[in-house]
Design an enzyme around this catalytic site. Structure first.
Site, mmCIF file in Angstrom:
data_model
loop_
_atom_site.group_PDB
_atom_site.id
_atom_site.type_symbol
_atom_site.label_atom_id
_atom_site.label_comp_id
_atom_site.label_asym_id
_atom_site.label_seq_id
_atom_site.Cartn_x
_atom_site.Cartn_y
_atom_site.Cartn_z
ATOM 1 N N ALA A 49 0.609 -1.499 0.306
ATOM 2 C CA ALA A 49 -0.074 -0.169 -0.186
ATOM 3 C C ALA A 49 0.692 0.974 -0.017
ATOM 4 O O ALA A 49 0.754 1.886 0.616
ATOM 5 C CB ALA A 49 -0.873 0.240 1.025
ATOM 6 N N HIS A 50 2.258 1.348 -0.902
ATOM 7 C CA HIS A 50 2.382 2.643 -0.344
ATOM 8 C C HIS A 50 3.388 2.176 -1.991
ATOM 9 O O HIS A 50 3.562 1.084 -2.949
ATOM 10 C CB HIS A 50 4.064 3.027 0.847
ATOM 11 C CG HIS A 50 4.411 1.478 0.420
ATOM 12 N ND1 HIS A 50 3.972 0.895 1.239
ATOM 13 C CD2 HIS A 50 5.468 0.854 0.231
ATOM 14 C CE1 HIS A 50 5.055 -0.534 1.506
ATOM 15 N NE2 HIS A 50 5.998 -0.493 0.361
ATOM 16 N N GLY A 51 3.825 3.336 -2.730
ATOM 17 C CA GLY A 51 4.615 3.592 -3.679
ATOM 18 C C GLY A 51 5.869 4.265 -3.299
ATOM 19 O O GLY A 51 6.635 4.550 -2.509
ATOM 20 N N ARG A 96 2.140 -0.529 -5.200
ATOM 21 C CA ARG A 96 2.212 -1.924 -4.807
ATOM 22 C C ARG A 96 1.801 -2.155 -3.930
ATOM 23 O O ARG A 96 1.068 -1.470 -2.368
ATOM 24 C CB ARG A 96 3.622 -2.941 -4.673
ATOM 25 C CG ARG A 96 4.002 -2.598 -2.983
ATOM 26 C CD ARG A 96 4.895 -1.457 -3.057
ATOM 27 N NE ARG A 96 5.111 -0.795 -4.354
ATOM 28 C CZ ARG A 96 6.662 -0.953 -4.552
ATOM 29 N NH1 ARG A 96 7.374 -1.770 -3.911
ATOM 30 N NH2 ARG A 96 7.212 0.098 -5.767
#
Ligand code: T46
Length: 133
Positions: A49-51, A96
């Site tokens: 839950a981040h890039g 992702r």
């Protein structure tokens, strides 16, 4: 820009079992600066839950399986990782989500940079805004 892709790693197998190996800049497209792994992920829990702004990574399922959902701000793809002889290359600027870990699964990650919180997008809208710049 190179997109995400599956990389077949060199593997050797005989009556004693299997062996896979990875050399930075030879089998994967960057020098390895950091290694970490995810394990004991409880059922129905998600990771990610981040890039990342600059980080490139290779994800490998050493045991069990899990899904990696990728989003570059315009296209989405997902990969089921279950084979220790295959790595998923995840380029920079990719949101992702990792989900559906089976019990006992282990996700090995080879990273192009040491850990830096400044490299993360933890907010999806901030990520999208920078994708569209
Ligand atoms: C990614 C997926 C696949 C560190 O101190 N050093 C490290 O090398 C890492 C990876 C994390 N941390 C700290 C940062 C947080 O306080 O560990 C804590 C948990 O990290 P996070 O919530 O980012 O973990 P995941 O599993 O959601 O994501 C990790 C990576 O951060 C990320 O880059 O692609 O695994």
């Amino acid at each position: 820009m190179i997109g995400p892709k599956l990389i077949q790693l060199p593997t050797l197998s005989d009556h004693r079992g299997g062996l896979a190996f990875i050399e930075g800049n030879t089998h994967i497209p960057f020098d390895i600066k950091r290694v970490y792994y995810l394990y004991d992920v409880p059922p129905n829990r998600e990771r990610g839950a981040h890039g990342h702004k600059e980080l490139e990574q290779i994800l490998i399922s050493l045991n069990g399986s899990f899904e990696v959902h990728l989003d570059n701000g315009s296209d989405k793809k997902f990969f089921l990782l279950s084979n220790p002889g295959i790595g998923l290359y995840v380029p920079k600027m990719m949101w992702r989500d990792l989900k559906y870990f089976t019990p006992g699964s282990v996700c090995l990650v080879l990273a192009s940079q040491v850990y830096s919180e400044d490299d993360y997008y933890r907010n999806y809208q901030d990520f999208l805004n920078d994708c569209r710049k």
